[in-house]
Scaffold this active site. Structure first.
Site, PDB file in Angstrom:
ATOM      1  N   GLY A  83       9.935 -24.395  14.145  1.00 62.88           N
ATOM      2  CA  GLY A  83      11.383 -24.906  13.864  1.00 62.88           C
ATOM      3  C   GLY A  83      11.879 -25.367  15.304  1.00 62.88           C
ATOM      4  N   GLN A 137      18.995 -26.228  14.862  1.00 65.43           N
ATOM      5  CA  GLN A 137      20.160 -25.637  15.999  1.00 65.43           C
ATOM      6  C   GLN A 137      19.658 -24.680  17.159  1.00 65.43           C
ATOM      7  OE1 GLN A 137      22.576 -23.602  13.548  1.00 65.43           O
ATOM      8  NE2 GLN A 137      24.127 -23.847  15.352  1.00 65.43           N
ATOM      9  N   ASP A 142       6.795 -28.932  15.921  1.00 62.00           N
ATOM     10  CA  ASP A 142       8.388 -28.516  14.591  1.00 62.00           C
ATOM     11  C   ASP A 142       7.422 -29.910  13.932  1.00 62.00           C
ATOM     12  OD1 ASP A 142      11.637 -28.609  14.587  1.00 62.00           O
ATOM     13  OD2 ASP A 142      10.507 -29.561  13.776  1.00 62.00           O
ATOM     14  N   ILE A 143       8.265 -30.098  12.679  1.00 65.73           N
ATOM     15  CA  ILE A 143       7.197 -31.552  11.786  1.00 65.73           C
ATOM     16  C   ILE A 143       7.754 -32.803  12.164  1.00 65.73           C
ATOM     17  CG2 ILE A 143       6.802 -30.341   9.758  1.00 65.73           C
ATOM     18  CD1 ILE A 143       9.170 -30.865   8.752  1.00 65.73           C
ATOM     19  N   ARG A 144       8.974 -32.677  13.425  1.00 69.90           N
ATOM     20  CA  ARG A 144       9.452 -34.095  13.962  1.00 69.90           C
ATOM     21  C   ARG A 144       9.480 -33.751  15.437  1.00 69.90           C
ATOM     22  NH1 ARG A 144      14.344 -33.539  13.160  1.00 69.90           N
ATOM     23  NH2 ARG A 144      14.341 -31.555  12.419  1.00 69.90           N
ATOM     24  N   ASN A 203       3.255 -28.951  10.679  1.00 66.87           N
ATOM     25  CA  ASN A 203       3.661 -28.511   9.504  1.00 66.87           C
ATOM     26  C   ASN A 203       3.728 -26.901   9.483  1.00 66.87           C
ATOM     27  OD1 ASN A 203       4.513 -28.177   6.646  1.00 66.87           O
ATOM     28  ND2 ASN A 203       3.627 -29.804   6.473  1.00 66.87           N
ATOM     29  N   TYR A 219      18.172 -19.014  -0.531  1.00 67.24           N
ATOM     30  CA  TYR A 219      18.098 -18.729   0.581  1.00 67.24           C
ATOM     31  C   TYR A 219      17.897 -17.536   0.702  1.00 67.24           C
ATOM     32  CZ  TYR A 219      19.398 -18.635   5.513  1.00 67.24           C
ATOM     33  OH  TYR A 219      19.474 -18.763   6.932  1.00 67.24           O
ATOM     34  N   LYS A 233      15.347 -14.623   2.000  1.00 69.15           N
ATOM     35  CA  LYS A 233      15.226 -13.698   3.110  1.00 69.15           C
ATOM     36  C   LYS A 233      14.679 -12.141   2.924  1.00 69.15           C
ATOM     37  CE  LYS A 233      16.090 -16.955   6.076  1.00 69.15           C
ATOM     38  NZ  LYS A 233      14.220 -17.208   7.579  1.00 69.15           N
ATOM     39  N   ILE A 247      25.882 -20.049  13.653  1.00 68.35           N
ATOM     40  CA  ILE A 247      25.985 -19.805  14.941  1.00 68.35           C
ATOM     41  C   ILE A 247      26.647 -20.808  15.135  1.00 68.35           C
ATOM     42  CG2 ILE A 247      24.451 -20.035  17.168  1.00 68.35           C
ATOM     43  CD1 ILE A 247      24.151 -17.726  15.337  1.00 68.35           C
TER      44      ILE A 247
END
Ligand code: AKB
Length: 315
Positions: free
Chosen positions: A10, A14, A36-38, A51, A141, A145, A171
């Site tokens: 990831g 951000q 990352d996936i991109r 991925n 989410y 967590k 953040i």
């Protein structure tokens, strides 16, 4: 320092993008592998498309690079997660299972798992929320967590896997944009203040949330990963605090630098999520165990954000 090979999952996100740069400043660049996936816009070191739901690909990467530390930052955040709860659960949980299993079987030395203030729910004390307060989240989410924290504790107890974790507040940084969170307003507001001198906020004026400047968040992340193992006494996740403010207080601080700035309020579904979270966090355990101390308050954050973003946006 032993030689380390660090994998960031990831890395375009951000926090991931800023953490990658910080780790590349600390360790030899070639030893910090971003994934990352991109594709990243401008890679600053080794990058591989990954991925994290593809466990074989993760395993192959960890083996071939002899990875010693994994920072697993890929997740779907609170607001976006509500659009497709079951998919959010699958992605957030399966990615963590893949990381924990590969780390365990490939003898990775340390794993970082980001948790969040989203683990708390409306039943928790709102102010100075305790480390061991009941965890009753209302978002998928937050539920993922809480489950993730418990799985980290389980892998530590059962397999001795050295997993470390903090509960991030919202953040705020000038380097990258957040995506899909409830605290995103506190970054967007700066961009809009500089570009348009106005911002329509999706939370109410008085919704107070715990927040942190990016530099502090990165320092906390690297500090807990660097701490001697015996100092990391909590193996679910540490409460972490920087500051707390409302949209109205943030707008007033921005007006000290941009007097024409105007804020309006159009609360949407994210207001309900924010209302279920604490207003402020008690992070005494992090302070005591591994000497956590923030450097940025609201005034310093605002001044830095405006200076850095003006230099970037108004060129
Ligand atoms: C979100 O708003 O979902 C995140 C978080 C607090 O974990 N920024």
């Amino acid at each position: 320092m032993d030689s380390e090979t660090i994998l960031i999952i990831g890395a375009n996100g951000q926090i991931g993008s800023v953490l990658t740069e910080a780790l590349r400043a600390k360790y030899p660049k070639q030893t910090v592998l971003a994934t990352d996936i991109r594709e990243p816009e401008s890679p600053s070191g080794p990058f591989t498309l990954l991925n994290v739901l593809d466990k074989d690909a993760l395993e192959e990467l960890v083996s071939s690079h002899r990875v010693s530390q994994i920072y697993h930052l890929a997740a779907i955040l609170s607001a976006k997660g509500e659009l497709d709860p079951l998919r959010t659960w699958d992605i957030n949980m399966q990615s963590l299972f893949n990381v924990l299993e590969v780390a365990r079987t490939k003898a990775v030395k340390k794993v970082f798992f980001p948790s969040s203030i989203a683990v708390f729910g409306p039943e928790a004390n709102k102010k100075n929320t305790d480390q061991f307060e009941a965890l009753t989240p209302r978002t998928v989410y937050g539920i993922s967590k809480v489950a993730g924290e418990n799985w980290c504790q389980y892998y530590f107890d059962r397999y001795g896997l050295d997993v470390r974790s903090v509960r991030y507040p919202g953040i705020i940084g000038h380097q990258s944009m957040p995506g899909g969170g409830t605290t995103d307003y506190a970054v967007e507001i700066f961009h809009e203040a500089i570009k348009n001198q106005s911002y329509s906020c999706f939370l109410n004026r008085d919704t107070r949330l715990p927040m942190m400047f990016m530099e502090d968040a990165i320092r906390a992340t690297i500090s807990i990963m660097d701490a001697p193992a015996e100092q990391v006494k909590i193996r679910s996740s540490y409460n972490l605090a920087g500051m707390s403010f409302t949209p109205e207080e943030l707008a007033e601080e921005i007006q000290k630098h941009i007097p024409d700035f105007k804020i309006s309020y159009a609360p949407d579904h994210r207001e309900q999520i924010a209302r279920s979270w604490p207003e402020s966090i008690n992070d005494q355990s992090a302070r005591t165990d591994w000497n956590w101390q923030e450097k940025y308050d609201l005034a310093r954050l605002t001044e830095t954000m405006i200076r850095e973003l003006k230099a970037k946006i108004l060129v």
